[in-house]
Design an enzyme around this catalytic site. Structure first.
Site: not given
Length: 326
Positions: A81, A84
């Site tokens: 991700c 993230c």
């Protein structure tokens, strides 16, 4: 109207009430001093332990139980991700900067699918919080730092005001860091008002005590001694005039009646049966739902305030409540 000279000596030890106020205030001062000086504080944690990796096996202990003493912010992330990779370092930095006011728990969704499903995570990064066993969503995506700070400040305020969570004491010497100097807060001119409240309690003037504590809190909402005193004075007001035998009979005859259990819990606490009061309301929370459940939970939190968040019986009951709520 409350009779001004009514004696409450048979209901509660007012000397113990005053001692509890002073003990809690001293405990808060000790925690602040320990955080300023660093090292040697009972239960102190290292800065590194403010950010933890959590899996399904450790969730109950590391998140649910810890949420009874400090708000736990959960960062759902994954290695693949990209957002993230922007958000996670920011949250880690803020966890260090906030110095124990919240704990950051990082959960890898690829390795912990069950937790992802339990929280209803639809996409990552996703940030939730658990406070006293209650889960709530905070935000999703890589939000701006200013927005994140505002959200964290609100979370911490709720934790303090509604659940009595004062955070963790951090020992910076564990990693050779310097503790930041806390901002000096000038003492407010509240000594006379607090003393007036205690005198009113001693005289059995509960209405006067309640008003005196409210006067302090109207100017200083975070005043620990006033919050504790108000909770105690309001408890005494609630039990005044109750027929103990009838209240206990009602509670025994109607176990599903939340109001009956709440009244009995108040009497339990005033009578010194702290564990009984907590256990009765935790059982009520477990058996009920909706408004009834919320009423039992709120009264339990109010009784936590009466006893004081540093009392080990409160810590134990918070953990039990967290298990019932989650």
């Amino acid at each position: 109207m409350q009779p001004r000279n009514m004696s409450m000596s048979g209901v509660v030890d007012l000397a113990a009430v005053k001692a509890a106020q002073e003990a809690k205030a001293k405990a808060e001062q000790a925690r602040a001093e320990a955080a300023r000086q660093g090292g040697g504080a009972p239960g102190a944690v290292s800065p590194a332990s403010l950010v933890i990796d959590v899996d399904e096996a450790g969730f109950e202990h590391e998140v649910l139980q810890r949420s009874a003493e400090v708000p736990v912010v959960i960062d759902f992330w994954a290695e693949w991700c990209e957002p993230c990779k922007q958000l996670s370092p920011l949250l880690e930095r803020l966890a260090q900067e906030y110095g124990g006011r919240f704990l950051l728990a990082k959960i890898d969704v690829d390795a912990n699918q069950m937790l992802m499903q339990q929280f209803g995570v639809q996409g990552i990064p996703a940030v939730f919080a658990v406070v006293a066993g209650q889960a709530l969503p905070l935000f999703q995506g890589a939000a701006p730092e200013a927005q994140i700070r505002q959200t964290l400040d609100q979370l911490i305020q709720v934790g303090e005001e509604r659940f009595g969570l004062t955070g963790l004491v951090v020992d910076p010497e564990a990693e050779g860091q310097q503790a930041p100097e806390p901002a000096e807060v000038p003492a407010g001119p509240y000594d006379a008002l607090l003393e007036a409240a205690v005198r009113a309690l001693d005289a059995g003037d509960l209405a006067g005590a309640v008003q005196a504590y409210k006067n302090v809190l109207s100017d200083d909402p975070g005043n620990t001694e006033a919050k504790l005193g108000l909770a105690q004075a309001e408890l005494l007001q609630r039990v005044q005039g109750l027929d103990p035998q009838q209240v206990r009979k009602d509670a025994a005859d109607r176990p599903a009646d939340v109001e009956a259990q709440i009244a009995a819990a108040d009497l339990d606490l005033v009578g010194g049966h702290v564990e009984d009061a907590f256990g009765r309301l935790i059982d009520a929370v477990k058996r009920t739902a909706g408004d009834d459940r919320d009423a039992a939970r709120v009264r339990l939190l109010e009784l936590f305030e009466v006893v004081g968040s540093d009392d080990p019986r409160v810590t134990t009951a918070r953990t039990a409540l967290a298990r019932v709520l989650f």
